[in-house]
Design a protein around this motif. Structure first.
Motif, PDB file in Angstrom:
ATOM      1  N   ILE A  19      -7.844   4.499  -1.444  1.00  0.00           N
ATOM      2  CA  ILE A  19      -6.627   4.947  -2.113  1.00  0.00           C
ATOM      3  C   ILE A  19      -5.393   4.353  -1.439  1.00  0.00           C
ATOM      4  CG2 ILE A  19      -5.194   6.962  -2.611  1.00  0.00           C
ATOM      5  CD1 ILE A  19      -7.774   8.566  -3.007  1.00  0.00           C
ATOM      6  N   ASN A  93      -1.036   8.935   3.862  1.00  0.00           N
ATOM      7  CA  ASN A  93      -2.296   8.911   3.114  1.00  0.00           C
ATOM      8  C   ASN A  93      -3.538   9.067   3.981  1.00  0.00           C
ATOM      9  OD1 ASN A  93      -4.088   7.915   0.697  1.00  0.00           O
ATOM     10  ND2 ASN A  93      -4.552   6.522   2.372  1.00  0.00           N
ATOM     11  N   ASN A 117      -5.813  14.954   9.446  1.00  0.00           N
ATOM     12  CA  ASN A 117      -5.344  15.331   8.122  1.00  0.00           C
ATOM     13  C   ASN A 117      -4.065  16.157   8.120  1.00  0.00           C
ATOM     14  OD1 ASN A 117      -7.725  14.095   7.443  1.00  0.00           O
ATOM     15  ND2 ASN A 117      -8.650  15.878   6.477  1.00  0.00           N
ATOM     16  N   ALA A 144      -0.858  13.121   1.297  1.00  0.00           N
ATOM     17  CA  ALA A 144      -2.176  13.206   0.658  1.00  0.00           C
ATOM     18  C   ALA A 144      -2.707  14.623   0.817  1.00  0.00           C
ATOM     19  CB  ALA A 144      -3.136  12.210   1.289  1.00  0.00           C
ATOM     20  N   SER A 146      -5.158  17.252  -1.876  1.00  0.00           N
ATOM     21  CA  SER A 146      -6.449  17.077  -2.544  1.00  0.00           C
ATOM     22  C   SER A 146      -6.635  18.210  -3.537  1.00  0.00           C
ATOM     23  CB  SER A 146      -7.589  17.109  -1.519  1.00  0.00           C
ATOM     24  OG  SER A 146      -8.861  17.220  -2.153  1.00  0.00           O
ATOM     25  N   LYS A 163      -6.214  20.419   3.882  1.00  0.00           N
ATOM     26  CA  LYS A 163      -5.422  20.031   2.716  1.00  0.00           C
ATOM     27  C   LYS A 163      -4.584  21.192   2.173  1.00  0.00           C
ATOM     28  CE  LYS A 163      -6.715  15.753   2.775  1.00  0.00           C
ATOM     29  NZ  LYS A 163      -5.748  14.705   3.169  1.00  0.00           N
ATOM     30  N   ALA A 186       3.366  15.848  -2.725  1.00  0.00           N
ATOM     31  CA  ALA A 186       2.010  15.438  -2.376  1.00  0.00           C
ATOM     32  C   ALA A 186       1.190  15.189  -3.631  1.00  0.00           C
ATOM     33  CB  ALA A 186       1.328  16.494  -1.508  1.00  0.00           C
ATOM     34  N   TYR A 187       0.194  14.343  -3.487  1.00  0.00           N
ATOM     35  CA  TYR A 187      -0.739  14.066  -4.582  1.00  0.00           C
ATOM     36  C   TYR A 187      -2.093  14.660  -4.223  1.00  0.00           C
ATOM     37  CZ  TYR A 187      -1.651  10.134  -1.409  1.00  0.00           C
ATOM     38  OH  TYR A 187      -1.914   9.364  -0.301  1.00  0.00           O
ATOM     39  N   CYS A 188      -2.791  15.155  -5.231  1.00  0.00           N
ATOM     40  CA  CYS A 188      -4.052  15.869  -5.026  1.00  0.00           C
ATOM     41  C   CYS A 188      -5.162  15.208  -5.833  1.00  0.00           C
ATOM     42  CB  CYS A 188      -3.904  17.329  -5.449  1.00  0.00           C
ATOM     43  SG  CYS A 188      -2.630  18.236  -4.568  1.00  0.00           S
ATOM     44  N   VAL A 234      -4.737   7.158  -8.799  1.00  0.00           N
ATOM     45  CA  VAL A 234      -3.892   7.881  -7.852  1.00  0.00           C
ATOM     46  C   VAL A 234      -2.640   7.063  -7.540  1.00  0.00           C
ATOM     47  CG1 VAL A 234      -3.800   8.982  -5.588  1.00  0.00           C
ATOM     48  CG2 VAL A 234      -5.948   8.978  -6.892  1.00  0.00           C
ATOM     49  N   VAL A 238       1.444   7.965  -7.433  1.00  0.00           N
ATOM     50  CA  VAL A 238       2.261   7.786  -6.240  1.00  0.00           C
ATOM     51  C   VAL A 238       3.434   6.851  -6.533  1.00  0.00           C
ATOM     52  CG1 VAL A 238       2.286   6.974  -3.851  1.00  0.00           C
ATOM     53  CG2 VAL A 238       0.352   8.308  -4.695  1.00  0.00           C
TER      54      VAL A 238
END
Length: 263
Positions: A19, A93, A117, A144, A146, A163, A186-188, A234, A238
């Motif tokens: 990713i 990320n 993380n 990042a 999730s 996360k 944030a992206y999940c 993804v 972003v």
């Protein structure tokens, strides 16, 4: 590109593959200069990603660092600002996973997952924010999370907890740094065809006593759009978070999972 480039500058951690690499290449296609981070052991693939970024007509630099180490992260951000002139977008990320039942997780494994993380996200967020505040003019910090930040998976307890932590950190940072014109989102991702998910599939299959490949198939049946994600899915989201189009969005952790979990 010259050192006086007016392009916006992004730093993507864990960008040697998966990713992170897809995000770096998409931001480069969007016209950003992109710094590539990975751990020293992944130097070769980080440099390869940087070459692919430069092939898109923008600048790139490689910043090797372990995001769990405060001195590494501070040095990384300083080096990127020096090499590319500034920092406008931080994409935190980098991440790791471990598939083990909670009763079998040892403290060292728990701490390692949290250190990369969650502590890694914290260090990247704060180092980037300090640089952006010093520069003036705001910026974009993107983390990042999730799907497991909303619904944990069995056998992914420490990863899920880390996360959830990123989601909370993102909200807190958004509150504190809005006055500096810094947005934090944030992206999940859900199930993505990456090396990490291949490892998860292998270990889940072993734990559940099913053939390798069947675990990811089992979980994928819940995807409304009918296919496993690819890293580019993804990266496209972003791209939005890194762009001016998301200027009025902050503190959000958004699922980009093809329709597994609905909040």
């Amino acid at each position: 590109m010259t050192a006086t480039s007016s392009n916006r500058v992004a730093l993507v951690t864990g960008a040697g593959r998966g990713i992170g690499k897809a995000i770096a290449l998409r931001l480069a296609a969007d016209g950003l200069d992109v710094a590539i981070n990975d751990i020293p052991a992944n130097k070769a693939i980080a440099e390869q990603t940087a070459e692919e970024v430069r092939a898109k007509g923008v600048r790139s630099t490689v910043a090797l660092a372990d995001v769990s180490r405060e001195t590494d992260v501070a040095g990384m951000v300083e080096a990127v600002a020096k090499d590319l002139g500034k920092l406008d977008v931080m994409v935190a990320n980098a991440g790791i996973a471990n598939v083990t039942s909670l009763l079998e997780v040892d403290v060292d494994t728990w701490d390692r997952i949290m250190s990369v993380n969650l502590r890694g996200a914290f260090l990247c967020y704060t180092a980037a924010a300090r640089q952006m505040i010093k520069q003036g003019g705001g910026g974009k910090i993107i983390g990042a999370a999730s799907i497991v930040a909303y619904r944990p998976f069995a056998l992914l307890g420490p990863y899920s907890a880390s996360k959830w932590g990123v989601r909370g950190l993102t909200q807190a940072a958004a509150m504190e740094w809005a006055k500096h014109k810094i947005t934090v989102n944030a992206y999940c991702p859900g199930i993505v065809g990456t090396d990490m998910w291949e490892l998860i599939d292998e270990k889940l299959a072993k734990e559940e006593g099913i053939p390798q490949g069947q675990a990811i198939k089992k979980y994928s049946e819940a995807i409304a759009l009918g296919r496993v994600s690819v890293p580019e899915d993804v990266a496209q989201f972003v791209s939005y978070l890194a762009s001016p189009d998301s200027d009025y969005m902050t503190g959000q952790s958004v699922m980009i999972d093809g329709g597994i979990q609905f909040s």
